[in-house]
Write an enzyme that holds these catalytic residues in place. Structure first.
Site, short mmCIF file in Angstrom:
data_model
loop_
_atom_site.label_atom_id
_atom_site.label_comp_id
_atom_site.label_asym_id
_atom_site.label_seq_id
_atom_site.Cartn_x
_atom_site.Cartn_y
_atom_site.Cartn_z
N ARG A 148 -7.85 -18.68 2.58
CA ARG A 148 -6.68 -18.14 3.25
C ARG A 148 -6.87 -16.63 3.36
O ARG A 148 -6.95 -15.94 2.35
CB ARG A 148 -5.40 -18.44 2.46
N HIS A 173 0.34 -10.14 7.57
CA HIS A 173 0.55 -9.94 6.13
C HIS A 173 0.91 -8.47 5.90
O HIS A 173 0.15 -7.70 5.32
CB HIS A 173 -0.70 -10.36 5.36
N GLU A 225 5.47 -14.08 3.39
CA GLU A 225 6.59 -13.67 2.54
C GLU A 225 7.55 -12.71 3.22
O GLU A 225 7.67 -11.55 2.80
CB GLU A 225 6.07 -12.99 1.27
N ASN A 249 4.35 -19.49 -2.11
CA ASN A 249 3.77 -18.62 -3.13
C ASN A 249 4.65 -18.67 -4.37
O ASN A 249 5.87 -18.58 -4.28
CB ASN A 249 3.71 -17.17 -2.65
N TYR A 280 4.76 -17.02 -8.39
CA TYR A 280 4.16 -16.19 -9.43
C TYR A 280 4.84 -16.34 -10.78
O TYR A 280 4.19 -16.45 -11.80
CB TYR A 280 4.16 -14.71 -9.01
N GLU A 300 -0.39 -18.90 -2.51
CA GLU A 300 -0.66 -17.87 -3.52
C GLU A 300 -0.08 -18.30 -4.86
O GLU A 300 1.01 -18.86 -4.92
CB GLU A 300 0.00 -16.52 -3.18
#
Ligand code: PNW
Length: 497
Positions: free
Chosen positions: A95, A140, A185, A325, A327, A399
């Site tokens: 990616r 991005h 995002e 994504n 985290y 991610e």
């Protein structure tokens, strides 16, 4: 071997195979990067300036050590090494993102930079040679500066420029690319870039601009999705999605107020973008809350831009799959009483109304710019939330990663993080039946980590930023992940929690 030994080895094989959790053959493993964070060559080979070039050059105090991405990991020149690293890793996909201003120096299609186009064709050919599927993000966070000067994501017309750019990319690269992601995002860009100001372009109007940006980005995504449908899908047969993120939140206590706070925290990130795409229009509690507060604050209309019926229909259903994504996780309580509308400050944080805390038993990254805790359970919970709220769409993790000091090669804490998080998605997929088809680790290598510069790294591979060669050295986690990809199985993943 005597009989006892034979029986004993059968027992061992039995036990160890029981502990192995294997993914299906079609599950995709990969790693991720983004253009601005790795390419460098910021003003050569015809590339135009973007908003992060401008931000880092004009406000060096906003980035740790005044760093910029002028050279970054120099992937503009060293992409073959990156592809080789992916090949050795055993990655099924890569990616990465395209730099809008490398392809269109002014952001607009009247001036196409052939050198930029050739660069991406070279990357795509190198990947093809190693049988690595490209998953390409169109945007991005690196907006061409000329479009920033028109108001950037505050200006809804930027959605049309994005659509032009996306359409051009489909026609230039669509023979190679079957997985497109429109925007990375949007909540992070709209909050950090237009709300808190920590990211380019550095605006601090979270009560207004964050929502204007969200509005424009949703239109941009939808238009680009529709263009693919109308003009390219029949011939190219690819898929188009978007990348969404949330900090996962658990209620700080079992109280109803804390439960509501946790739900709202997620709605103000995943809901803000997912609801218009998967269900239609903004989430109702977001409309009500910002509408009520806006009136109490003396605005004539809601600070949340209203979609027309046509726009609601335009945006609804614009997905073939979803990039997610994840985290970390935090704990939520209400910031103020939910019914308190008097004297509430104008701002995203007060709209959302969440006071964050954390569990002191969680391991924290020593360096990350976001408060980053190792909480695998939140990953599974987020995947379930998405499946339950958005109709279980096909999902790929675009991610997930852990931050350490960049020169740390024996990154045992990253290995620990990966181990827990892969076990968590295994359970989401095979126990909870979430429609998950792949996982990308962020990141392939240490890179320009936005406002943290080069003071922290999410990479599986370390990069020597003091050397003109930008020497790449795989970390322990690279070999750990390589082993998982090769076996397609996890060891020591208990289904019990
Ligand atoms: C992502 N959070 O941003 C970005 O997509 C990457 O470009 C970046 O390098 C990476 O994470 C690591 O920071 C994030 O709230 C935004 O937890 C928000 C969060 C995490 C990551």
């Amino acid at each position: 071997m005597n009989l006892l030994g034979f029986v004993f080895s059968l027992f061992i094989i039995g036990v160890s195979s029981k502990c192995q959790r294997c993914f299906g053959e079609d599950f995709m493993w990969g790693a991720a990067t983004s253009a601005h964070q790795i390419e460098g060559a910021w003003n050569t080979s015809g590339k135009g300036e973007n908003v992060w070039d401008w931000f880092t050059h004009n406000y060096p105090e906003k980035v740790r050590n005044g760093s910029n991405a002028d050279i970054a990991t120099d992937s503009y020149n060293k992409y073959q090494e990156d592809v080789d690293l992916l090949g050795n890793l055993g990655a099924n996909f890569y990616r990465f993102s395209l730099s809008w201003s490398r392809i269109l120096p002014n952001g607009t299609t009247n001036n196409i930079n052939q050198e930029g186009v050739d660069y991406y064709l070279n990357v795509l050919k190198a990947l093809q040679e190693k049988n690595i599927t490209p998953i390409v993000t169109l945007y991005h966070w690196d907006l061409p500066i000329s479009l920033h000067e028109m108001g950037g994501w505050n200006n809804p017309l930027v959605a049309d420029y994005f659509n032009d750019y996306a359409t051009l990319c489909y026609s230039l690269f669509g023979d190679y690319v079957k997985y497109w992601l429109t925007l990375n995002e949007p909540i992070s860009q709209c909050y950090y870039g237009y709300g808190s100001g920590g990211h380019a372009p550095g605006y601090t109007e979270s009560g207004t601009m964050t929502y204007m940006c969200a509005y424009t980005q949703l239109l941009a995504h939808a238009k680009a999705y529709r263009s693919y449908n109308e003009t390219f899908r029949a011939k190219q047969n690819g898929k188009v999605g978007i990348v969404l993120v949330t900090l996962w939140y658990e209620p700080a206590t079992e109280s109803d107020a804390d439960k509501q706070a946790a739900e709202w925290a997620i709605q103000w990130a995943l809901g803000l973008f997912g609801h218009p795409i998967f269900i239609g229009n903004w989430p109702q509690m977001v409309i009500d809350r910002i509408g009520n507060l806006s009136v109490a604050q003396g605005f004539n209309t809601s600070r949340l831009p209203a979609f027309t019926e046509t726009e609601i229909e335009l945006i609804k259903g614009t997905y073939d799959y979803l990039g997610l994504n994840y985290y970390t996780t935090l704990l939520a309580s209400p910031l103020l009483d939910f019914t308190d509308y008097e004297n509430v400050t104008v701002g995203y944080g007060y709209d959302r109304n969440v006071l964050s805390s954390y569990d002191p038993s969680w391991t924290q990254s020593p360096v990350s710019w976001v408060t980053l805790f190792d909480v695998p359970a939140g990953f599974r919970a987020m995947l379930n939330w998405v499946a339950n709220n958005f109709g279980n769409p096909p999902v790929i993790i675009t991610e997930n990663g852990w931050s350490t000091y960049i020169d740390l090669l024996n990154d045992t804490d990253r290995i620990q993080y990966i181990k827990g998080h892969l076990c968590s998605i295994y359970k989401a997929k095979y126990v909870d039946k979430v429609n998950l088809f792949g996982y990308a680790h962020w990141s392939l290598m240490d890179n320009f980590e936005w406002s943290s510069g080069y003071s922290e790294g999410f990479g599986l591979v370390s990069v020597d930023f003091t050397s003109p060669n930008r020497t790449r050295t795989p970390k322990a986690s690279y070999y750990y992940y390589q082993k998982i990809i090769k076996s397609n199985c996890l060891e020591h993943c208990s289904l019990n929690n």
